[in-house]
Design a protein around this motif. Structure first.
Motif, PDB file in Angstrom:
ATOM      1  N   SER A  83      36.013 -52.467  17.300  1.00 46.82           N
ATOM      2  CA  SER A  83      35.642 -53.860  17.549  1.00 46.82           C
ATOM      3  C   SER A  83      36.844 -54.798  17.458  1.00 46.82           C
ATOM      4  CB  SER A  83      34.548 -54.297  16.577  1.00 46.82           C
ATOM      5  OG  SER A  83      35.029 -54.211  15.264  1.00 46.82           O
ATOM      6  N   PRO A 138      34.400 -48.892  13.383  1.00 45.62           N
ATOM      7  CA  PRO A 138      34.615 -50.329  13.183  1.00 45.62           C
ATOM      8  C   PRO A 138      35.874 -50.858  13.864  1.00 45.62           C
ATOM      9  CG  PRO A 138      33.979 -49.292  11.130  1.00 45.62           C
ATOM     10  CD  PRO A 138      34.174 -48.195  12.121  1.00 45.62           C
ATOM     11  N   ASN A 192      42.504 -37.994   8.660  1.00 42.89           N
ATOM     12  CA  ASN A 192      43.134 -37.420   9.857  1.00 42.89           C
ATOM     13  C   ASN A 192      44.636 -37.623   9.775  1.00 42.89           C
ATOM     14  OD1 ASN A 192      40.943 -36.575  11.580  1.00 42.89           O
ATOM     15  ND2 ASN A 192      40.381 -38.723  11.711  1.00 42.89           N
ATOM     16  N   GLY A 238      35.317 -58.107  20.166  1.00 46.41           N
ATOM     17  CA  GLY A 238      34.365 -57.847  19.083  1.00 46.41           C
ATOM     18  C   GLY A 238      34.427 -58.723  17.845  1.00 46.41           C
ATOM     19  N   MET A 239      35.037 -58.154  16.797  1.00 49.14           N
ATOM     20  CA  MET A 239      35.038 -58.809  15.489  1.00 49.14           C
ATOM     21  C   MET A 239      35.728 -60.166  15.516  1.00 49.14           C
ATOM     22  SD  MET A 239      33.831 -57.595  12.592  1.00 49.14           S
ATOM     23  CE  MET A 239      34.160 -55.921  12.104  1.00 49.14           C
ATOM     24  N   HIS A 250      31.415 -46.505  18.023  1.00 47.06           N
ATOM     25  CA  HIS A 250      30.834 -46.455  16.689  1.00 47.06           C
ATOM     26  C   HIS A 250      31.848 -46.497  15.557  1.00 47.06           C
ATOM     27  CE1 HIS A 250      30.886 -42.230  18.217  1.00 47.06           C
ATOM     28  NE2 HIS A 250      31.564 -42.077  17.118  1.00 47.06           N
ATOM     29  N   ALA A 258      39.846 -42.437  14.138  1.00 43.91           N
ATOM     30  CA  ALA A 258      39.531 -41.626  15.321  1.00 43.91           C
ATOM     31  C   ALA A 258      40.793 -41.483  16.156  1.00 43.91           C
ATOM     32  CB  ALA A 258      38.451 -42.313  16.142  1.00 43.91           C
TER      33      ALA A 258
END
Lengths: 97, 416
Positions: A86, A83, B110, B275-276, A81, A57
């Motif tokens: 995160s 991955p 991209n 997060g992860m 949204h 993205a």
């Protein structure tokens, strides 16, 4: 051979391998200086701002250039949204006056 | 050999025999323990190296990038803004950048398209470079006066491209091949690849496509009075933040991003709170707590009986504690060194295959980069104190409790 000798032999072998890896790290760091300088020069020449880590993205490709509202880019209630979102923080607060 | 060393060796011999009597349990324990160290060490090595590399590489990034923001989104930057920026005291140079993204539906990737800075005749019309001051002794400034961008002998001319190694790998194209693009007006632009960026620079250039200013504008339909953003060089590096503040005050819809912010963004990447990462750390810490709890909550009936017998045949409490210390030390040292060695091989030789699926995410184009191993004593010490010390201590405490009770009652309380 005694079991204790076997244990110490194994441990010594691991310590030797570990030391070799530390030497490898130190040598690689010196050898890589030229490559790092080249990468830095490329960044300077092309006026780049970000690492190419996540290409999924636009706001993960250029984390430092991302919009301030990236997490809600599609909808005010939309959650992250991708991955890679995160692993990262899109933007670190501006300290400019 | 001193009697003390000989005694320790006998204790170790006995401890290994004792561990081998419960082979399945202890091998399972060792494997799991090694796995925890491996995951923690891999994460630590990977994140530290990438942060360090980013800090070095991005030192060359622009001092200030100025974007235009409309409704919270990045918008095209009008060239007319440059005069306002130039009039601020302390600014040495203002340049403009043209860059954007192109989605290649053929491979679902991209790309980042970028028009490299140059000083050709067209740039004055499009406001590509606006030099306020040029130092004749500055080799870099002189290099910027070259008519065309050149990279390792590859000339960038209208109708040509220089592509990143990731693009080349993914599309299986190289110098001399043509790459089709669909322009904003629906026309197909077939651009010739005049060269590729080096594979060693993939961490910054994997998805890059260098294109001329003219082709970029044609491809995306961008009018000459607009660019993507502007970059500002400040005379005194200590004034960067102040100049950024002045830009913000003068151009209310602008957003200046200073180099320190870029560096801090990458310094906070893979932060353990994010997060992860917190999932990885929580899983590892939780598994470790289960280990420690299993050990600290007491010994099994068999182990209790073993201690009772040892004390009955003349072992002292200190000998039993030494035996358990060696048990903890042997398991944790073996797991620590094996885990760290495997983590090093995983991150710096194998290219982190365990992390790759998570890092790739949904992107089709992922850079192939080899990280420079930046290892320091602090990382190894932290890892050691996080894993070896708690486990060894957790092994000794319940043993001390069991070893201080009467051997007769220790042997009687068995149910095994």
């Amino acid at each position: 051979m005694r079991k204790s000798s076997l244990f110490f032999l194994g441990l010594t072998a691991e310590v030797i391998v570990f030391s070799f890896l530390l030497v490898h790290a130190s040598l690689s760091e010196s050898f890589q200086q030229d490559v790092l300088a080249q990468k830095s020069a490329l960044v300077k020449t092309l006026r780049l701002t970000d690492l190419c880590l996540f290409t999924e993205a636009r706001y993960t490709r250029h984390l430092s250039q991302a919009d301030l509202n990236t997490a809600f880019q599609d909808h005010p209630l939309s959650l992250e949204h991708f991955p890679s979102g995160s692993f990262t923080q899109p933007y670190v607060k501006n300290e400019t006056p | 050999m001193t009697p003390w060393i000989e005694k320790q060796r006998y204790i170790i011999d006995f401890t290994i025999s004792s561990l081998l009597r419960r082979k399945v349990k202890n091998i399972g324990l060792l494997t799991l323990y090694t796995l925890i160290v491996f995951i923690l060490a891999s994460t630590m090595f990977f994140t530290h190296s990438i942060k360090k590399e980013a800090a070095i590489i991005l030192q060359g990034s622009p001092e200030i990038v100025v974007q235009k923001i409309i409704a919270g989104r990045h918008d095209l930057f009008p060239i007319s803004y440059i005069d306002s920026i130039k009039s601020i005291r302390g600014i040495a140079n203002v340049e403009t950048r043209l860059w954007g993204y192109y989605y290649d539906s053929l491979v679902g990737a991209n790309y980042t398209l970028l028009s490299p800075p140059d000083n050709s005749g067209t740039t004055q019309l499009s406001g590509k470079t606006t030099a306020v001051e040029t130092d004749p002794d500055d080799a870099e400034a002189l290099a910027a006066t070259k008519p065309l961008f050149e990279y390792n002998g590859a000339l960038l001319e209208p109708g040509t491209l220089i592509i990143g190694n990731g693009v080349s790998r993914m599309r299986n194209i190289s110098k001399g091949d043509y790459m089709p693009f669909m322009a904003a007006d629906g026309q197909i632009m077939n651009l010739k690849v005049s060269g590729t960026l080096s594979s060693s620079s993939e961490l910054v250039s994997s998805d890059l496509i260098l294109i001329t200013d003219e082709d970029f504008r044609k491809l995306f339909g961008i009018a000459p009075q607009f660019v993507t953003d502007a970059i500002v060089t400040v005379k005194n590096p200590n004034e960067v933040s102040m100049v950024a503040g002045k830009i913000k005050k003068r151009l209310l819809d602008s957003r200046p991003i200073i180099r320190d912010e870029i560096l801090r963004t990458y310094d906070s990447i893979f932060n353990w709170r994010g997060g992860m990462m917190i999932v990885i750390f929580s899983a590892a810490v939780l598994a470790f707590v289960i280990f420690a709890w299993d050990k600290a909550s007491g010994l099994s009936a068999g182990e209790r009986r073993e201690i009772g017998i040892l004390k009955a045949v003349g072992w002292e409490t200190s000998d039993v504690i030494q035996m358990k210390f060696w048990e903890g030390a042997m398991i944790s040292l073996t797991a620590f060194f094996t885990g760290v060695i495997l983590a090093y091989i995983h991150v710096f030789f194998a290219g982190s295959p365990v992390f790759e699926p998570a890092l790739k995410g949904w992107s089709s184009l992922y850079p192939n980069f080899a990280l420079t191993p930046f290892i320091n004593a602090e990382q190894i010490t932290t890892l050691f104190f996080l894993t070896v010390v708690p486990y060894t201590v957790a092994t000794i405490v319940p043993t001390w409790r069991a070893a201080t009770i009467d051997p007769d009652s220790a042997m009687r309380q068995t149910g095994e």
